[in-house]
Design a protein around this motif. Structure first.
Motif, PDB file in Angstrom:
ATOM      1  N   LEU A  70      26.642   5.476 -22.954  1.00  0.00           N
ATOM      2  CA  LEU A  70      27.356   5.228 -21.708  1.00  0.00           C
ATOM      3  C   LEU A  70      28.776   5.752 -21.902  1.00  0.00           C
ATOM      4  O   LEU A  70      29.563   5.166 -22.642  1.00  0.00           O
ATOM      5  CB  LEU A  70      27.369   3.733 -21.392  1.00  0.00           C
ATOM      6  N   THR A  77      23.701  10.199 -18.869  1.00  0.00           N
ATOM      7  CA  THR A  77      23.635   8.988 -18.051  1.00  0.00           C
ATOM      8  C   THR A  77      22.419   8.177 -18.458  1.00  0.00           C
ATOM      9  O   THR A  77      21.335   8.718 -18.654  1.00  0.00           O
ATOM     10  CB  THR A  77      23.537   9.339 -16.556  1.00  0.00           C
ATOM     11  N   PRO A  80      21.995   1.096 -19.528  1.00  0.00           N
ATOM     12  CA  PRO A  80      22.189   0.438 -20.825  1.00  0.00           C
ATOM     13  C   PRO A  80      21.140  -0.623 -21.138  1.00  0.00           C
ATOM     14  O   PRO A  80      20.839  -0.876 -22.309  1.00  0.00           O
ATOM     15  CB  PRO A  80      23.574  -0.187 -20.710  1.00  0.00           C
ATOM     16  N   ILE A  88      29.081   3.095 -26.271  1.00  0.00           N
ATOM     17  CA  ILE A  88      29.944   3.126 -25.100  1.00  0.00           C
ATOM     18  C   ILE A  88      31.214   3.900 -25.471  1.00  0.00           C
ATOM     19  O   ILE A  88      31.941   3.502 -26.387  1.00  0.00           O
ATOM     20  CB  ILE A  88      30.281   1.709 -24.608  1.00  0.00           C
ATOM     21  N   ALA A 244      28.504  -4.170 -20.069  1.00  0.00           N
ATOM     22  CA  ALA A 244      28.364  -2.849 -19.442  1.00  0.00           C
ATOM     23  C   ALA A 244      28.597  -2.857 -17.934  1.00  0.00           C
ATOM     24  O   ALA A 244      28.038  -2.038 -17.206  1.00  0.00           O
ATOM     25  CB  ALA A 244      27.009  -2.245 -19.763  1.00  0.00           C
TER      26      ALA A 244
END
Length: 269
Positions: A70, A77, A80, A88, A244
């Motif tokens: 992410l 793309t 999560p 991340i 997220a």
């Protein structure tokens, strides 16, 4: 279930990715910057942001092809929730600073497993400062463990926030409460780079940081730094930070957290 050795492996890899990113940034700064707008004139992206995210993404997928990613620039793309382990990434947090100053920006990398952040790296290449946290093992700056939070009172607090002129905060009345809080503190600072400001709270350079609407790549690594350094991080209304998702952030020295929360008289915003 991951082991401590696995977490250490992820951590070593994340630190190397951050340093490699810093070297790429330095090389690319020799040439002209290609600057583009995203949502507005204050929401910038450069060719360097995208190149750095591509570098980190390629390295992760080569080594951990079954992991999710992410990233702010969306090179890859993913949902999560569909991956056990998610990286991340913010390739350059503080892009506006990067464009105008070539200072006060950082690379942020977090590794989350089953929705829990296990590794956090915030790297400031201009100062060669690498903040690192591993769940259960503490928080470090350039391999030196960060000192525990100091005992302070409200009038000694150094506060960092951009909410004094945030439209959403002004509409809800939060900016007025933050202004009163700032008046009670020793001073305020605005760096314009969330991940680095969170790292500074962890390191005791700042005592509190408040923000609205941060994305996970802005706070994921810094959140673990805060937790492992012994300070407190929640949403501004005192609730837990979601995994997220966009979130408000209140990161505070533990000796001030209750007082700051009560002083703000917060409600969900």
């Amino acid at each position: 279930m991951q082991t401590s050795n696995q977490t250490q492996e992820w951590g070593a890899f994340a630190k190397q990715c951050a340093k490699d990113a810093g070297e790429l940034i330095e090389r690319m700064l020799v040439g002209p910057l290609e600057v583009m707008y995203k949502s507005s004139a204050s929401d910038l992206v450069t060719s360097v942001d995208r190149a750095v995210e591509q570098l980190i993404t390629d390295a992760i997928l080569k080594t951990y092809p079954d992991h999710g990613i992410l990233g702010e620039e969306g090179i890859v793309t993913c949902n999560p929730t569909e991956f056990d382990t998610v990286w991340i990434i913010d390739p350059i947090d503080g892009t506006t600073n990067f464009v105008h100053q070539q200072l006060n920006y950082c690379v942020s990398i977090a590794v989350c497993h089953h929705g829990v952040c296990e590794v956090g790296v915030v790297y400031d290449p201009t100062r060669n400062e690498l903040f690192y946290a591993e769940r259960g093992a503490g928080a470090f700056l350039n391999e030196v463990k960060l000192a525990p939070p100091r005992t302070i009172s409200m009038h000694e607090m150094i506060l960092s926030t951009s909410l004094l002129w945030n439209r959403r905060a002004m509409k809800s009345g939060l900016s007025e409460r933050v202004q009163r809080l700032a008046q009670r503190s020793r001073g305020t600072r605005v760096y314009g780079v969330a991940a680095l400001e969170l790292a500074y709270v962890a390191a005791g350079r700042l005592d509190a940081y408040l923000s609205l609407g941060l994305n996970p790549w802005d706070y994921a690594a810094g959140r673990l730094l805060i937790e492992e350094a012994g300070s407190i991080i929640t949403q501004i209304d005192g609730t837990d930070i979601p995994f997220a998702d966009r979130s408000s952030i209140l990161a505070v020295n533990p000796y001030l957290y209750k007082s700051v929360l009560e002083f703000l008289e917060t409600r969900p915003v």
